[in-house]
Enzyme design. Structure first.
Site, mmCIF file in Angstrom:
data_model
loop_
_atom_site.group_PDB
_atom_site.id
_atom_site.type_symbol
_atom_site.label_atom_id
_atom_site.label_comp_id
_atom_site.label_asym_id
_atom_site.label_seq_id
_atom_site.Cartn_x
_atom_site.Cartn_y
_atom_site.Cartn_z
ATOM 1 C CG ASP A 98 -2.022 1.048 1.119
ATOM 2 O OD1 ASP A 98 -2.199 1.619 0.033
ATOM 3 O OD2 ASP A 98 -2.683 1.308 2.139
ATOM 4 C CG PHE A 99 4.891 2.894 -2.193
ATOM 5 C CD1 PHE A 99 6.071 2.266 -1.832
ATOM 6 C CD2 PHE A 99 4.930 4.240 -2.499
ATOM 7 C CE1 PHE A 99 7.264 2.972 -1.778
ATOM 8 C CE2 PHE A 99 6.102 4.961 -2.446
ATOM 9 C CZ PHE A 99 7.286 4.329 -2.085
#
Length: 281
Positions: free
Chosen positions: A68-69
């Protein structure tokens, strides 16, 4: 990553084995707000992001990817970018039998990575982090209002990141634009000017402010310069600028902070400043 100051385990009736951590305090990352800051500050954030990418690729656990960048997973601490949420971090490299199993799909483009002899997609974790850094950070923060002389170099940085060339990215961003203002790349920003200015040592103009963007002062025009020539170039570019004041303050890169003024009617003594007044015919 966030600095961990301490942690403790606590059992409760509702939730057993509860872990509480104490970490340093950071500011939420707001992209719109970042775009209103100086290019130097945004470059510092990108530099810290490159260091983070390098650490994730060579951590003691192996190559780590942030699934979840996104900006909401980061905060700003003393001008540096730090990741706060590691719940979605993974050290598992995807298994494969052929290159077609190593297909990476993003909204704007796709990549196919080689399948290594041990049946793992080669550098997939690292490349996923790199491309996400490109599409969420570098493409916005680096080119926007950058010094004109640095734009060709910045284009190489952004293109190298978007094309998954991590070696070029690290080379350009970590070593070429050194934080030292005495480096060659900073001197390229300085141009000669024909406008005449009168030097007034140990003097300051307390008023006569005007607003400019980006500025380190919300009620005036306070910018960073390499030397007097760059200050003259900036003053000449603003029609309302009639004088500027060199301070003894510097930015994190060592560039000098300068107040730009729209008049010089009231000059007061100040041993820590030097005023330059535009000479009119």
């Amino acid at each position: 990553c966030f600095q961990l100051y301490g942690y403790c385990y606590q059992d409760s009736n509702d939730i057993p084995d509860t872990l509480t951590t104490i970490t340093e305090l950071g500011s939420p990352l707001e992209m719109i707000q970042l775009l209103q800051t100086s290019w130097e500050d945004r470059f510092r954030i990108c530099l810290s992001l490159v260091r983070l990418l390098h650490y994730l690729a060579h951590s003691p656990l192996g190559s780590v990817t942030l699934l979840d960048f996104r900006p909401r997973q980061f905060v700003i601490v003393d001008g540096e970018l730090k990741v706060t949420d590691l719940d979605d971090a993974s050290i598992e490299e995807s298994s494969c039998t052929s290159n077609s199993d190593c297909f990476m799909e993003f909204p704007a483009r796709n990549f196919t990575l080689p399948c290594s002899v041990d049946g793992r997609c080669q550098s997939m974790n690292e490349k996923r982090n790199l491309y996400n850094a490109y599409r969420f950070f570098f493409t916005y923060l680096l080119p926007h209002s950058a010094p004109s002389s640095l734009r060709p170099l910045l284009d190489k940085i952004v293109n190298a990141t978007g094309n998954h060339n991590r070696h070029d990215n690290a080379k350009y961003l970590l070593f070429c634009p050194s934080p030292s203002v005495n480096s060659e790349f900073t001197q390229k920003c300085v141009k000669s000017a024909n406008t005449q200015y009168r030097r007034v040592p140990e003097a300051f103009i307390p008023d006569e402010n005007y607003r400019c963007w980006p500025s380190y002062h919300h009620k005036g025009c306070l910018l960073s310069v390499f030397d007097v020539n760059e200050a003259i170039e900036i003053c000449d570019s603003y029609s309302q600028c009639k004088a500027f004041v060199l301070t003894n303050q510097t930015t994190w890169t060592g560039r000098q902070l300068v107040f730009f003024k729209m008049a010089s009617n009231h000059i007061v003594p100040d041993p820590d400043k030097i005023t330059y007044v535009k000479v009119t015919d």
